[in-house]
Structure formats: C-alpha cells, structure tokens
Design an enzyme around this catalytic site. Structure first.
Site, PDB file in Angstrom:
ATOM      1  N   HIS A 102      62.634   7.707  12.502  1.00 39.56           N
ATOM      2  CA  HIS A 102      61.320   8.027  11.939  1.00 39.56           C
ATOM      3  C   HIS A 102      60.604   8.951  12.924  1.00 39.56           C
ATOM      4  CE1 HIS A 102      62.169   4.841   9.127  1.00 39.56           C
ATOM      5  NE2 HIS A 102      62.404   4.038  10.141  1.00 39.56           N
ATOM      6  N   ARG A 159      58.399  -7.910  29.524  1.00 36.60           N
ATOM      7  CA  ARG A 159      59.127  -8.933  30.282  1.00 36.60           C
ATOM      8  C   ARG A 159      60.538  -9.021  29.730  1.00 36.60           C
ATOM      9  NH1 ARG A 159      54.153 -11.042  29.224  1.00 36.60           N
ATOM     10  NH2 ARG A 159      52.870 -11.468  31.050  1.00 36.60           N
ATOM     11  N   LYS A 217      65.956 -11.294  27.413  1.00 36.83           N
ATOM     12  CA  LYS A 217      67.377 -11.641  27.383  1.00 36.83           C
ATOM     13  C   LYS A 217      68.131 -10.703  28.316  1.00 36.83           C
ATOM     14  CE  LYS A 217      71.256 -11.984  24.193  1.00 36.83           C
ATOM     15  NZ  LYS A 217      71.748 -11.702  22.860  1.00 36.83           N
TER      16      LYS A 217
END
Length: 184
Positions: free
Chosen positions: A87, A168, A171
């Site tokens: 986009h 932050r 994972k």
C-alpha cells in the site's frame, strides 16, 4: 569484490516482489496496475538520471513520483532490490537509510534519523507494518518484524518481533529453528 547489479536485474527482483513473476514483459502491466511496483520503478529510473546531464528529467520524474504516490524516497538512500510496497502511501525513507533485499514496507512507514547524524539500516527480509517509525542510528536485523504503530528507537535482533511505543521485543527466534535467518 563488489558485484554490480544490472538495472534490469533490479527491476526483475522488484517485479517478483510485487507480482511473483520475473519476466520483464510483465513489467508494463505491473507498472500500470500495481502502485507499489510503479512507485519503486519510477524512483529507480530517476536515480541514474540525477547524476548525468539528464538531471532535470530525473528530478522531474522523482518529484512527480513523490506527488503521485505520497512516498518520499530520498535520492541518497540505498534501497536494495526486491522492495515490496503493498500500500504505497506516505512511506518515507530518509537520506542515509539503507534498506536490504526483499523488505516489505506498508503504508505510512517512516525510516530516518533522529538528532544523531546516523541513519537506520534495515537488513534483508524485514517486514514493517503500517504507521511504524524507525529512527536513529539503529540496525533492524534480518527477518525481523515490526508491528503496526511501533516506534523503534533501539536495535532489533534478527528474526525478532517487536511492537509498541517505544517498541519492545515480543518474540525472539527459537534457537532450535535453523530455518530462520541469522540463527546458528
């Protein structure tokens, strides 16, 4: 030894990122009907002209592209082949930014410098989702994912998923998964 990549090979990689095809005869259709491909192609066409006697034409193509797409890719940024813009609206890549191969940038992503003179380095296969801001002298590692609306102010490890303001780590890659880039 540095290998120079031919313009048509760069276009093939950008075309593959946009369509899944590498045949240059599909480039005209992609240019007309895939806004992300036309945005990066016009930027790549303007770049070599800027450094030749055709500099006025190069600047005209660049300015028209910025006005048409709302994407501002600074002429002194380094964008490797395979940039994907699903986009292409309001994407900003600052002056000294380096963007690696096969990077995906969604709408309203901003990559630039903060008060420091250094710019971010975005390594290969990174995905940056809408409205994310990556600023300062940082490195986003290979295969990292930056969530929508994130503000990234520190380095992101390879394969990590980050989100938030400030971003932050949500994972980290599983060390047992050798298929992830940058993992031994």
């Amino acid at each position: 030894m540095t290998r120079t990549i031919r313009f048509r090979d760069i276009v093939r990689e950008d075309l593959y990122a946009a369509t899944g095809h590498r045949r240059l005869r599909r480039a005209v259709t992609a240019f007309l009907f895939i806004p992300g491909f036309s945005t990066i192609l016009l930027h790549r066409l303007a770049l070599p002209m800027i450094r030749t006697p055709l500099d006025k034409l190069g600047n005209l193509i660049w300015a028209w592209n910025v006005r048409r797409s709302g994407c501002h890719f600074h002429l002194d940024s380094v964008i490797a082949p395979g940039l994907r813009l699903p986009h292409p609206v309001a994407v900003v890549i600052g002056q000294g930014v380096t963007v690696g191969r096969n990077v995906t940038l969604y709408q309203s992503v901003t990559i630039g410098r903060s008060k420091s003179e250094d710019y971010p380095v975005i390594e290969d296969d990174v995905i940056i989702y809408p409205n994310a801001v990556v600023i300062g002298p940082i490195r986003v590692g290979e295969g990292a994912v930056i969530g929508a609306g994130s503000v990234v102010l520190r380095d992101v490890p390879a394969g990590a998923v980050v989100a938030g303001n400030p971003a932050r780590i949500l994972k980290l890659p599983d060390p047992s998964d050798a298929a992830l880039p940058g993992v031994q």
